[in-house]
Write a protein that holds these residues in place. Sequence first.
Motif, mmCIF file in Angstrom:
data_model
loop_
_atom_site.group_PDB
_atom_site.id
_atom_site.type_symbol
_atom_site.label_atom_id
_atom_site.label_comp_id
_atom_site.label_asym_id
_atom_site.label_seq_id
_atom_site.Cartn_x
_atom_site.Cartn_y
_atom_site.Cartn_z
ATOM 1 N N ALA A 193 0.894 -1.163 0.000
ATOM 2 C CA ALA A 193 0.000 0.000 0.000
ATOM 3 C C ALA A 193 0.926 1.204 0.000
ATOM 4 C CB ALA A 193 -0.909 -0.002 1.228
ATOM 5 N N PRO A 194 0.434 2.395 -0.331
ATOM 6 C CA PRO A 194 1.322 3.556 -0.336
ATOM 7 C C PRO A 194 2.059 3.733 0.995
ATOM 8 C CG PRO A 194 -0.752 4.110 -1.383
ATOM 9 C CD PRO A 194 -0.922 2.734 -0.802
ATOM 10 N N GLN A 195 3.397 3.672 0.925
ATOM 11 C CA GLN A 195 4.276 3.856 2.089
ATOM 12 C C GLN A 195 4.240 2.690 3.086
ATOM 13 O OE1 GLN A 195 6.244 7.176 2.435
ATOM 14 N NE2 GLN A 195 5.794 6.638 0.318
ATOM 15 N N ILE A 196 3.558 1.591 2.739
ATOM 16 C CA ILE A 196 3.489 0.409 3.608
ATOM 17 C C ILE A 196 4.264 -0.725 2.940
ATOM 18 C CG2 ILE A 196 2.006 -1.288 4.761
ATOM 19 C CD1 ILE A 196 1.408 1.401 5.846
ATOM 20 N N PHE A 197 5.257 -1.260 3.663
ATOM 21 C CA PHE A 197 6.132 -2.287 3.096
ATOM 22 C C PHE A 197 6.031 -3.612 3.847
ATOM 23 C CE2 PHE A 197 7.655 1.485 1.157
ATOM 24 C CZ PHE A 197 8.232 1.093 -0.043
ATOM 25 N N ASP A 198 6.153 -4.688 3.076
ATOM 26 C CA ASP A 198 6.017 -6.063 3.556
ATOM 27 C C ASP A 198 7.383 -6.735 3.414
ATOM 28 O OD1 ASP A 198 5.386 -8.720 3.976
ATOM 29 O OD2 ASP A 198 3.618 -8.711 2.681
ATOM 30 N N LEU A 199 8.052 -6.970 4.545
ATOM 31 C CA LEU A 199 9.428 -7.471 4.564
ATOM 32 C C LEU A 199 9.497 -8.846 5.217
ATOM 33 C CD1 LEU A 199 12.572 -6.977 4.371
ATOM 34 C CD2 LEU A 199 12.373 -5.851 6.607
ATOM 35 N N TRP A 200 10.070 -9.816 4.506
ATOM 36 C CA TRP A 200 10.314 -11.149 5.065
ATOM 37 C C TRP A 200 11.797 -11.322 5.343
ATOM 38 C CZ3 TRP A 200 7.216 -14.982 6.812
ATOM 39 C CH2 TRP A 200 5.857 -14.974 6.448
ATOM 40 N N LEU A 201 12.116 -11.770 6.559
ATOM 41 C CA LEU A 201 13.504 -11.993 6.969
ATOM 42 C C LEU A 201 13.691 -13.454 7.352
ATOM 43 C CD1 LEU A 201 13.936 -8.954 9.402
ATOM 44 C CD2 LEU A 201 14.804 -9.100 7.059
ATOM 45 N N ASN A 213 11.919 -20.682 9.398
ATOM 46 C CA ASN A 213 12.762 -19.699 10.093
ATOM 47 C C ASN A 213 12.632 -18.300 9.484
ATOM 48 O OD1 ASN A 213 13.818 -21.079 12.216
ATOM 49 N ND2 ASN A 213 15.825 -21.450 11.307
ATOM 50 N N ARG A 214 11.390 -17.842 9.349
ATOM 51 C CA ARG A 214 11.184 -16.528 8.734
ATOM 52 C C ARG A 214 10.252 -15.660 9.566
ATOM 53 N NH1 ARG A 214 10.623 -17.950 2.215
ATOM 54 N NH2 ARG A 214 12.764 -18.750 1.998
ATOM 55 N N LEU A 215 10.586 -14.380 9.619
ATOM 56 C CA LEU A 215 9.740 -13.368 10.256
ATOM 57 C C LEU A 215 9.226 -12.409 9.195
ATOM 58 C CD1 LEU A 215 11.614 -12.204 13.498
ATOM 59 C CD2 LEU A 215 9.586 -13.664 13.353
ATOM 60 N N ARG A 216 7.974 -12.012 9.362
ATOM 61 C CA ARG A 216 7.372 -11.029 8.455
ATOM 62 C C ARG A 216 7.131 -9.738 9.216
ATOM 63 N NH1 ARG A 216 1.471 -11.760 5.479
ATOM 64 N NH2 ARG A 216 1.711 -10.135 3.881
ATOM 65 N N LEU A 217 7.649 -8.646 8.679
ATOM 66 C CA LEU A 217 7.467 -7.326 9.274
ATOM 67 C C LEU A 217 6.743 -6.446 8.267
ATOM 68 C CD1 LEU A 217 11.095 -6.756 10.687
ATOM 69 C CD2 LEU A 217 9.184 -7.973 11.782
ATOM 70 N N VAL A 218 5.635 -5.876 8.670
ATOM 71 C CA VAL A 218 4.907 -4.932 7.812
ATOM 72 C C VAL A 218 4.946 -3.580 8.502
ATOM 73 C CG1 VAL A 218 2.667 -4.334 6.805
ATOM 74 C CG2 VAL A 218 3.449 -6.721 6.790
ATOM 75 N N TYR A 219 5.525 -2.591 7.832
ATOM 76 C CA TYR A 219 5.777 -1.302 8.476
ATOM 77 C C TYR A 219 5.451 -0.144 7.533
ATOM 78 C CZ TYR A 219 10.013 -1.292 5.603
ATOM 79 O OH TYR A 219 10.870 -1.309 4.530
ATOM 80 N N ARG A 220 5.300 1.028 8.121
ATOM 81 C CA ARG A 220 5.047 2.250 7.348
ATOM 82 C C ARG A 220 6.296 3.121 7.355
ATOM 83 N NH1 ARG A 220 0.524 4.615 9.865
ATOM 84 N NH2 ARG A 220 -0.871 3.857 8.242
ATOM 85 N N ILE A 221 6.608 3.757 6.257
ATOM 86 C CA ILE A 221 7.717 4.708 6.240
ATOM 87 C C ILE A 221 7.334 5.900 7.110
ATOM 88 C CG2 ILE A 221 9.035 6.342 4.852
ATOM 89 C CD1 ILE A 221 8.927 4.413 2.548
ATOM 90 N N ALA A 222 8.128 6.126 8.144
ATOM 91 C CA ALA A 222 7.815 7.204 9.088
ATOM 92 C C ALA A 222 8.973 8.182 9.268
ATOM 93 C CB ALA A 222 7.446 6.605 10.443
ATOM 94 N N GLY A 223 10.146 7.831 8.762
ATOM 95 C CA GLY A 223 11.320 8.689 8.937
ATOM 96 C C GLY A 223 12.505 8.114 8.179
ATOM 97 N N LYS A 224 13.710 8.568 8.545
ATOM 98 C CA LYS A 224 14.915 8.166 7.813
ATOM 99 C C LYS A 224 15.187 6.663 7.896
ATOM 100 C CE LYS A 224 17.432 12.555 8.176
ATOM 101 N NZ LYS A 224 18.645 13.219 8.738
#
Length: 258
Positions: free
Chosen positions: A18-26, A65-76
């Motif tokens: 979504a705009p500025q929302i990222f889905d990261l798998w580690l 062995n994976r973590l999913r982080l979904v976050y919004r761009i909020a700063g640097k």
Amino acid sequence: MSQKKKTTAKIVSQKEIAPQIFDLWLETELAQDARPGQFVALYPKSEATLLPRPISICEADKENNRLRLVYRIAGKGTKEFSAWRAGEEAALLGVLGNGFPLDKAEGKKVFLMGGGIGIPPMLQLAKELQAEKQIIVGYRNRDLFLADELRENGTVYVATEDGSTGCAGNVMDAVRENGLKAEVIMACGPMPMLRAIKKYAEENGIEAYLSLEERMACGVGACLGCVCKTKEVDHHSHVHNARICTDGPVFEAKEVDI
């Protein structure tokens, strides 16, 4: 609770959902210890942004062995994260926080309530909790990230601030409009939403557990940068507060003054 540690993870994938929302798998062994409502502290690589950023765990795939982080761009820091690509490495500290008490809600009629970037931790909670789940999520507009995945794990009710989808308004408006009832509430989202849920829970005699979103510096309880007022005296600082990063982020609603 497992011992927290700093480790290096491999980035499996990342996309903007979504705009500025990222889905990261580690890929990281920390997935083995992760519980719904916990978080990790992700370190930027840039020397200009040294402090880690706390990000809630959206999913924990223990098998791979994976973590999913979904976050919004909020700063640097989060802006830097959004440019990371598969194959790169990332440093993180985890697993942090206490998570939601699943045993308090199992077999009961439950509201899982998420607002904005407080929605991602509801997914792992919905997957693990054995209960009658009513998942009530609030968005700004029709960009309903994670809604389809949540529907696979419970009955979903959507509220949007602009009225474009579902109920017009917030999560409490969705509860009223749909005549919903619950015995236990578990919620994560912005403070105005959590205040409204706390008030509703008190007025209706409902057990509620709130995950407090707060800016954090150290993430391990040393700096006292993320405190909230409590009814009980904190043994660390000897005043009526608690450190959200270590004592929380999940608190029973009646324990905190928000």
